[in-house]
Design a protein around this motif. Structure first.
Motif, PDB file in Angstrom:
ATOM      1  N   CYS A 113       0.801  -1.027  -0.229  1.00 45.29           N
ATOM      2  CA  CYS A 113       0.033   0.312   0.293  1.00 45.29           C
ATOM      3  C   CYS A 113       0.784   1.108  -0.363  1.00 45.29           C
ATOM      4  O   CYS A 113       1.544   1.288   0.902  1.00 45.29           O
ATOM      5  CB  CYS A 113      -0.743   0.011   0.938  1.00 45.29           C
ATOM      6  SG  CYS A 113      -1.782   2.004   0.738  1.00 45.29           S
ATOM      7  N   LEU A 152      -0.214   5.342  -0.204  1.00 43.85           N
ATOM      8  CA  LEU A 152      -0.792   6.232  -0.518  1.00 43.85           C
ATOM      9  C   LEU A 152      -0.932   7.173  -0.984  1.00 43.85           C
ATOM     10  O   LEU A 152      -1.570   7.466  -2.358  1.00 43.85           O
ATOM     11  CB  LEU A 152      -1.573   6.794   1.405  1.00 43.85           C
ATOM     12  CG  LEU A 152      -2.105   5.500   1.872  1.00 43.85           C
ATOM     13  CD1 LEU A 152      -2.939   5.797   3.324  1.00 43.85           C
ATOM     14  CD2 LEU A 152      -3.706   4.952   0.924  1.00 43.85           C
ATOM     15  N   GLY A 202      -1.325   6.480  -4.486  1.00 41.74           N
ATOM     16  CA  GLY A 202      -2.099   5.911  -5.342  1.00 41.74           C
ATOM     17  C   GLY A 202      -2.529   4.466  -5.452  1.00 41.74           C
ATOM     18  O   GLY A 202      -3.471   4.856  -5.987  1.00 41.74           O
ATOM     19  N   GLU A 237      -5.912   0.915  -8.034  1.00 39.17           N
ATOM     20  CA  GLU A 237      -5.427   2.347  -8.257  1.00 39.17           C
ATOM     21  C   GLU A 237      -6.490   2.980  -7.514  1.00 39.17           C
ATOM     22  O   GLU A 237      -7.886   2.707  -7.363  1.00 39.17           O
ATOM     23  CB  GLU A 237      -5.713   2.799  -9.607  1.00 39.17           C
ATOM     24  CG  GLU A 237      -4.984   2.044 -10.558  1.00 39.17           C
ATOM     25  CD  GLU A 237      -5.191   2.483 -12.315  1.00 39.17           C
ATOM     26  OE1 GLU A 237      -4.612   2.048 -12.710  1.00 39.17           O
ATOM     27  OE2 GLU A 237      -6.399   3.015 -12.202  1.00 39.17           O
ATOM     28  N   ILE A 238      -5.863   3.850  -6.438  1.00 46.13           N
ATOM     29  CA  ILE A 238      -6.745   4.751  -5.435  1.00 46.13           C
ATOM     30  C   ILE A 238      -6.715   6.046  -6.009  1.00 46.13           C
ATOM     31  O   ILE A 238      -6.084   6.598  -6.061  1.00 46.13           O
ATOM     32  CB  ILE A 238      -6.126   5.100  -4.312  1.00 46.13           C
ATOM     33  CG1 ILE A 238      -5.710   3.445  -3.185  1.00 46.13           C
ATOM     34  CG2 ILE A 238      -7.339   5.813  -3.404  1.00 46.13           C
ATOM     35  CD1 ILE A 238      -4.779   4.084  -2.314  1.00 46.13           C
ATOM     36  N   ASP A 272      -7.288   9.394  -5.162  1.00 49.34           N
ATOM     37  CA  ASP A 272      -7.172  10.673  -5.147  1.00 49.34           C
ATOM     38  C   ASP A 272      -7.385  12.070  -5.732  1.00 49.34           C
ATOM     39  O   ASP A 272      -7.178  12.759  -5.065  1.00 49.34           O
ATOM     40  CB  ASP A 272      -5.674  10.108  -4.546  1.00 49.34           C
ATOM     41  CG  ASP A 272      -4.430   9.989  -5.508  1.00 49.34           C
ATOM     42  OD1 ASP A 272      -5.545   9.858  -6.703  1.00 49.34           O
ATOM     43  OD2 ASP A 272      -3.570   9.549  -5.262  1.00 49.34           O
ATOM     44  N   ILE A 282     -13.089   5.347   0.697  1.00 48.93           N
ATOM     45  CA  ILE A 282     -11.910   5.525  -0.307  1.00 48.93           C
ATOM     46  C   ILE A 282     -12.078   4.563  -1.498  1.00 48.93           C
ATOM     47  O   ILE A 282     -12.824   3.464  -1.576  1.00 48.93           O
ATOM     48  CB  ILE A 282     -10.847   5.275   0.298  1.00 48.93           C
ATOM     49  CG1 ILE A 282     -10.073   5.671   1.529  1.00 48.93           C
ATOM     50  CG2 ILE A 282     -10.166   4.444  -1.114  1.00 48.93           C
ATOM     51  CD1 ILE A 282      -8.944   5.646   2.264  1.00 48.93           C
ATOM     52  N   MET A 288     -11.901   2.707  -4.768  1.00 48.10           N
ATOM     53  CA  MET A 288     -10.464   2.296  -5.696  1.00 48.10           C
ATOM     54  C   MET A 288     -10.865   1.394  -6.611  1.00 48.10           C
ATOM     55  O   MET A 288     -12.003   0.898  -6.679  1.00 48.10           O
ATOM     56  CB  MET A 288      -9.927   0.686  -4.681  1.00 48.10           C
ATOM     57  CG  MET A 288      -8.970   2.116  -3.070  1.00 48.10           C
ATOM     58  SD  MET A 288      -8.604   0.288  -2.385  1.00 48.10           S
ATOM     59  CE  MET A 288     -10.273   0.194  -1.524  1.00 48.10           C
ATOM     60  N   TRP A 347      -9.374  -2.465  -8.558  1.00 48.70           N
ATOM     61  CA  TRP A 347      -8.624  -3.628  -8.549  1.00 48.70           C
ATOM     62  C   TRP A 347      -8.790  -3.779  -9.224  1.00 48.70           C
ATOM     63  O   TRP A 347      -9.564  -4.617 -10.641  1.00 48.70           O
ATOM     64  CB  TRP A 347      -9.590  -4.424  -7.188  1.00 48.70           C
ATOM     65  CG  TRP A 347      -9.018  -4.188  -5.939  1.00 48.70           C
ATOM     66  CD1 TRP A 347      -8.750  -2.463  -5.487  1.00 48.70           C
ATOM     67  CD2 TRP A 347      -9.278  -4.439  -3.835  1.00 48.70           C
ATOM     68  NE1 TRP A 347      -8.502  -2.641  -3.575  1.00 48.70           N
ATOM     69  CE2 TRP A 347      -9.500  -3.529  -3.732  1.00 48.70           C
ATOM     70  CE3 TRP A 347     -10.243  -6.112  -4.062  1.00 48.70           C
ATOM     71  CZ2 TRP A 347      -9.471  -4.067  -2.120  1.00 48.70           C
ATOM     72  CZ3 TRP A 347     -10.662  -6.377  -2.876  1.00 48.70           C
ATOM     73  CH2 TRP A 347     -10.464  -4.881  -1.962  1.00 48.70           C
TER      74      TRP A 347
END
Length: 221
Positions: free
Chosen positions: A60, A62, A65, A90-91, A93, A144, A146, A148
């Motif tokens: 992870c 952050l 991302g 992918e976060i 953000d 959050i 995301m 995947w």
């Protein structure tokens, strides 16, 4: 159960199309080693079916991302053993990634159609339609979002009868570590498996990332 968004957690808007510089605060329930367990509904028109699913976060970052992990699907009809895949995430953000996927054969219309299935997305809808959410500050938002994308099978061959052509739209709750997701497969309309178009993933945190749950050991190449 529908997700309830608190009024006090409505995201703020930052001026300027490129000024969204979200940096999520470290979330103890989204750390390396954290495990989740639940189900993925793969019901078709012919029958109701759900697979038991275990997920563990392997990495992870952050700031960029990024996160990755393994997903283990149990009681899969066409497989003799649990099927394990390695995925990268992918976060959203607004700095590294927005709500618009821009790849994996997903159109903006596909994105909106999937994101709107999360009730926690509702306050963001207007700005996402305008610019993909680039001007939103999500750093203190209690959820959050995301994507995947499964990259490869870990313990079975590609002839196992399953596909990893698609990806998951994911919503993570920072308060309790629960995860909801919907699978998008661009090839589903051509598949011999008549699965519902919105396969739902529902997971709950099973430990604090240090103890209480373990997967079998797999070597990731």
């Amino acid at each position: 159960m529908p997700v309830r968004v608190l009024e006090s957690s409505t995201p703020s808007q930052v001026s300027g199309a490129n000024s969204g510089h979200t940096s999520f605060q470290a979330c103890t329930l989204l750390g390396v080693g954290q495990a989740f367990s639940g189900t993925q509904n793969v019901s078709s028109l012919q029958k109701d079916e759900a697979w038991r699913v275990n997920v563990r976060i392997q990495g992870c970052d952050l700031e960029h991302g990024y996160l990755c992990g393994t997903m283990e699907a149990l009681n899969v009809p066409m497989a003799d053993t649990p099927v394990v895949t390695f995925w990268e995430g992918e976060i959203v953000d607004t700095k590294n990634y927005t709500f618009f996927t821009g790849k994996w054969e997903a159109t903006p219309e596909d994105d909106i159609r999937h994101w709107t299935k999360f009730q926690s997305f509702s306050p963001l809808m207007g700005q996402v339609e305008a610019d993909g959410g680039k001007s939103l500050d999500l750093s203190n938002y209690p959820y959050i979002f995301m994507r995947w994308k499964e990259q490869y099978f870990v313990n079975v061959g590609t002839d196992c009868g399953l596909t990893i052509a698609g990806f998951y739209y994911v919503c993570f709750s920072c308060s309790d570590g629960s995860i909801s997701g919907f699978y998008y497969d661009p090839n589903s309309r051509f598949s011999s498996f008549s699965y519902c178009p919105f396969q739902k993933l529902e997971l709950k945190s099973t430990n604090d990332g240090r103890s209480g749950f373990s997967f079998p050991s797999y070597e990731l190449q």
